[in-house]
Design an enzyme around this catalytic site. Sequence first.
Site: not given
Lengths: 475, 474, 100
Positions: B75, B150, B174
């Site tokens: 990420k 996210s 997330s």
Amino acid sequence: MTLPNGWEMVVGLEVHTELKTATKMFCGCANSFGAEANTNICPVCLGLPGALPVLNRRAVDLAMAIGMALHSTIAPSTFHRKNYFYPDMPKDFQISQYDLPINSGGYLDLPDGSRVSIERAHLEEDTGKSTHLGGSGRIHGADRSLVDYNRSGVPLVEIVSGPDIRSSAQARAYASELRAILIATSASDGRMEEGSMRIDANVSVRQRGEPFGTRCEIKNLNSLRSLQRAIDHEALRQVELIEEGGVVRQETRHWDENQGETSTMRTKEEAEDYRYFREPDLVDLAPDQQWQDRVRAAQPVLPAQRRRELVSRLVDATEAQLDAVGVVIDLNLEPFVHAAIDDGVEAPLAIARAANELAAGIDDIERLSQEAFSLTLQMEQRGELSATQAKSVLGELLSQGGDPGDIVRSKGFVQLSSDSLGATVEQLIEEHRDEWSRYCDGDDKLAQFFVGLVMKATKGQANGKSVIAELQSRR
Amino acid sequence: MKSAQQTALDVQGGTSSALEELERALSVVRERNDELNVFLHVDQDGARALASTIDERVARGEYVGPLAGVPIAIKDNLCQVGIPTTCSSRILEGWRPPYNATVIDRLITAGAVPIGKTNLDEFAMGSSTENSAFGPTRNPLDPTRVPGGSSGGSAAAVAADMTPISLGSDTGGSIRQPAALCGLIGMKPTYGLVSRYGLIAFASSLDQIGPFAKNAMDAALLLEVIAGHDPMDSTSLPEPSPSLATHVNSGVVGQRVGLVRELIEGADEDVESAVVRARSALEEAGAKVVELSIPEFRLGLSAYYLIAPAEASSNLARFDGVRYGNRVDAEDVTAMMEATRTAGFGAEVKRRIMLGTYALSAGYFDAYYGQALKVRTQMIAAFRRAYEQVDLLLGATTPSVAFEFGSKTSNPMSMYLSDVFTIPTNLAGEPAVSVPFGTGEAGLPIGVQLLGPARSEGRLFAAARVLEIADGRP
Amino acid sequence: MGSPLRREEVAHVAKLARLSLSEDELELFTEQLGQVLEHANDMSSLDLKDVEPTAHPFGLINVVRDDVVRASLERNAVLSQAPDTQDDRFAVPRIMGEAP
């Protein structure tokens, strides 16, 4: 200075001291003054995204040592974020202690016997440093500023006094005593000129016995002298303002050392909203008894105690002698002084030579043995060396090392024989008959006149006491 | 697709090579990344160099590590030396960190090969990856829908078979929410189990890094590698990494599971019925399931949407145009900071900074932030009471399957509501895992959520494995 | 709690947060933030006077490190990431006032 018309000043001080740790408060970067710009920086103290703080154990030790010296209570504490935007603060918040400081309460006794209460002494981190380009080099009128983050994250302890101080002289004495404690506990080097100790003063005035007035906070006090001047100036400003029918506004004021005055920096209405909240990246700090005991066991004898011991060797100490004692304590020169006194050197001489000559050569103090210091002063006391010569020998010992006897010989500081000194005195009496007869009539002040003449004639090689003995034998 | 576990065995055993595995991953990325917008940056050269080194070590007969030669997606809120790290924000465009996040170091030590940085909602603020400054990521299972957020890019990387595993971060769901929407297993570990050093903070007291995988064993292997005390993170738990892979096949016999009413309340029918089927599956495997109500869960959303923005408002202050990232020039430094931040942050980030600044400001602190911290205390106490009765909790991960682009962007509150089931564990600092279990509307995957007390990751993986088997996964 | 957010408050908060908002954005944020705060009203009715706030999920204490110097970053690696530098320092436009 006393304020006119029954006015009294009320002062509280906030002293920030940088801690003398090897590394910064929350990272392993070196904590060193004067390094090349931006060489002691890492993700943590530069506030890079993703970096996290980890507390320096030594900074906690030193904060507790300060608290113990100030008779504070050491309590479980937390860290908060103080949020405001400023380019020298890399995270745009400062990690500080807020409602739960590590040290709360306490007091500091001053040499004059007065006591100033301590509200708290808490840990926080320092900011970076800006320099301003264009204009006068000051922040106002500059076109551009440059930031060095070497100082960012250096550990600080902020020591907040109660509003107990009633004169600028007392404020100075407080700051000076606190500084001595910081130095003695090895918490700080106390160098105000390098910014390692910085003071803000909260000043208000009132009629004696009335409630406290509105206070102003004075910033930028970089020396004990400016502290004293600024407080006097600010208190008078407030008195004049009130007497002219004005009202003191709560505000932050800036001390301008060159102009010798304070000016408004920020009013209460413009005060920042710091949005304090618990620093989620740090956990609580609650030193247990064992940790506290370890710090307590390492506490040195404090300056007040050491001063008492040294002052006890003086009879009716003068103001100047007390100042000299202060220097001796600050610079840890007592072992020299005590050794010399134990060898029979008079205390005032030992203290004066330590506070002046040794202080001037403090960086080279390791070259000097207590024995060499004592021997030199013994020679001076016996009249074998003049004061000028003794100072010169001490200077040589500090800069080159060696043996006092060898230095005396190599410099040709042979004592003037009493025959040759007698001859010089005789000749000078002949040249100054008027003064001599007045001296003989009892005008003792003229002794110094003749001593001066002899010193000039012998280029400082004569010993003052011996000259007076020669004069008296001829009177 | 081959599991991470099998890949590591093949690479270590010499039947495959790290380079071969990497090239396969890179070819899928090349094939699908334009369409899906999963990776913001692919570090082809760095990954190849790393893979060659691993192959050389294998050739010398060295043991490389539990993730030998396994390609992994990262990420883009995790710092990696020299690799552009943006948090999907214009404000950090072009920034290359001079240091590695602890998890990156640990991955490399374990033999994994990070291949690039994945898209996310800007600064991890969002539930659909639509808030990225670099365009949304598409759900590989249905490109007309969001992958969740996210960590949408990291979920999509695994769902699209680009990499067998990936790393995400979970502040209010997330990891678990995109795992549910992309048909993956995703875990938010116990707070402090994984070092946050090098994770660009959203809300420091809630953030945790965790794994995405296609099966429980791979997720457990990955978490084992990244977990364990780190002296660089003061909030890191003091103990070394627990052994998790050994627990994956321990089953749920005798486990007491609480089905939480508040964790299915308001969920779509297909989601609710998946949870009910999961309950049966656990019972059939030997668990004892009871129904519970934890009313405090209803307050989670309110507390979360004050606490997280408050911390974020402070964490994101440093993006001021002075030291790194983009700057918009102006006459004086205050105007420069304001212009930089105004141009650099997207609307959702601004909204949360505003909300957090407000919640912390003088006069409102006690009513909002202070009250939220007390609700957090209540939440922790409620969990504790529940775990006196049961070993695990069961519920839905999200109220619905993957939704369509734009369906929740006009009303922030409706987007926030998609986190309602995942938020409570973040507030309590406890672990939870989302496990794919059946499909719902349009054949899209449904995630069920298992929650456990602190340090119960092993137990959670075992229960997740039971559901995988019941769902017919290998 | 529960009082609707005023536009001036939103403008003040934007200033504190170093964000400049257009009139339209001000309008929109006032409404949207108001909705979130309204949702938070479910907490305001609770009597939590005697409840301690929790800022950290777990009660770790006294996490400290030894006072040992570690390598700092290479200066040029850091300065090369900065928008503007001069004389090995980070350069910024003029600063309008002293630090608070």
